[in-house]
Write a protein that holds these residues in place. Structure first.
Motif, PDB file in Angstrom:
ATOM      1  N   SER A  50       0.835  -1.198   0.000  1.00 43.42           N
ATOM      2  CA  SER A  50       0.000   0.000   0.000  1.00 43.42           C
ATOM      3  C   SER A  50       0.869   1.246   0.000  1.00 43.42           C
ATOM      4  N   ASP A  78     -11.002  -9.516   9.479  1.00 42.99           N
ATOM      5  CA  ASP A  78      -9.917  -8.547   9.494  1.00 42.99           C
ATOM      6  C   ASP A  78     -10.308  -7.287   8.720  1.00 42.99           C
ATOM      7  N   ASP A  80     -10.739  -4.157   9.605  1.00 44.27           N
ATOM      8  CA  ASP A  80      -9.972  -2.939   9.858  1.00 44.27           C
ATOM      9  C   ASP A  80      -8.750  -2.854   8.949  1.00 44.27           C
ATOM     10  N   ALA A  81      -8.093  -3.990   8.733  1.00 45.57           N
ATOM     11  CA  ALA A  81      -6.919  -4.010   7.858  1.00 45.57           C
ATOM     12  C   ALA A  81      -7.314  -3.729   6.415  1.00 45.57           C
ATOM     13  N   GLN A  84      -7.977   0.030   6.166  1.00 48.74           N
ATOM     14  CA  GLN A  84      -6.723   0.778   6.234  1.00 48.74           C
ATOM     15  C   GLN A  84      -5.966   0.699   4.911  1.00 48.74           C
ATOM     16  N   TYR A  85      -5.945  -0.481   4.302  1.00 49.69           N
ATOM     17  CA  TYR A  85      -5.256  -0.651   3.023  1.00 49.69           C
ATOM     18  C   TYR A  85      -5.851   0.278   1.970  1.00 49.69           C
ATOM     19  N   THR A  88      -5.223   3.964   2.607  1.00 50.24           N
ATOM     20  CA  THR A  88      -3.826   4.330   2.358  1.00 50.24           C
ATOM     21  C   THR A  88      -3.568   4.571   0.881  1.00 50.24           C
TER      22      THR A  88
END
Length: 204
Positions: A50, A78, A80-81, A84-85, A88
């Protein structure tokens, strides 16, 4: 511009050679940009850093605006990950690219899948990310009694989701399933903000 993985050999995920991975090399990314193609729809890019994609975006080389995610998004713990990816890399749209057969065999199953779509929609919307679904030929096939009520999975999903849930129509996939592209898109105005325009059969 849409770029999708073309796996030529698979000895392991890290060794997979695909078009998106190649794009993220400096030379090819800048080469694509020379054609004024700066905004991309991509698929299967989670192995690409990312940080690398965000740098290409900040340098105004390319930006991934739409990502075909994976079906595990429907049940992924997962989350949240995942958010976030995408935040980003500056990607504000994530689509479910396909469904396994067991997710669309009957009306009742399609309604359960639509409920999963709504959960996904609400989770993404809370973070300013749009979501939707990409059609394949099987999604356009009518579910006749006793399996269904004569509607296709595509129609069931469309009627069970809000107006800003994207219905990404694909001309080749839709024609494979027997639908008329123009009529299908017009039936749900504003829903097909993202399209796949592809030839079918003899070049239709």
């Amino acid at each position: 511009l849409g770029l999708f993985p073309t796996k030529t050999e698979r000895r392991g995920f890290e060794d997979c050679i695909d078009s998106v991975g190649q794009l993220c090399s400096e030379r090819l990314a800048h080469g694509v940009a020379l054609f004024s193609l700066h905004v991309l729809e991509a698929a299967g890019i989670f192995f690409v850093s990312s940080r690398h994609l965000s740098r290409l975006r900040d340098d105004r080389v390319i930006r991934v605006a739409n990502q075909h995610g994976v079906v595990s998004f429907l049940v992924d713990d997962d989350f949240d990950a995942v958010i976030q990816y995408h935040q980003t890399i500056g990607c504000d749209t994530v689509l479910v690219p396909w469904l396994p057969l067991e997710k669309r065999t009957t009306l009742a199953v399609c309604e359960e899948t639509a409920t999963l779509f709504m959960k996904l929609y609400k989770k993404f919307a809370a973070h300013g990310v749009r979501t939707g679904f990409h059609i394949h030929g099987e999604d356009a096939l009518l579910l006749e009694p006793p399996a269904g009520d004569g509607r296709s999975p595509w129609e069931i999903f469309a009627e069970a989701t809000p107006a800003d849930f994207i219905l990404q129509y694909d001309t080749a996939n839709g024609l494979q399933g027997g639908t008329d592209p123009v009529a299908t898109i017009r039936k749900h105005p504003g829903r097909s903000q993202l399209l796949h325009l592809k030839e079918f059969g003899d070049g239709t």
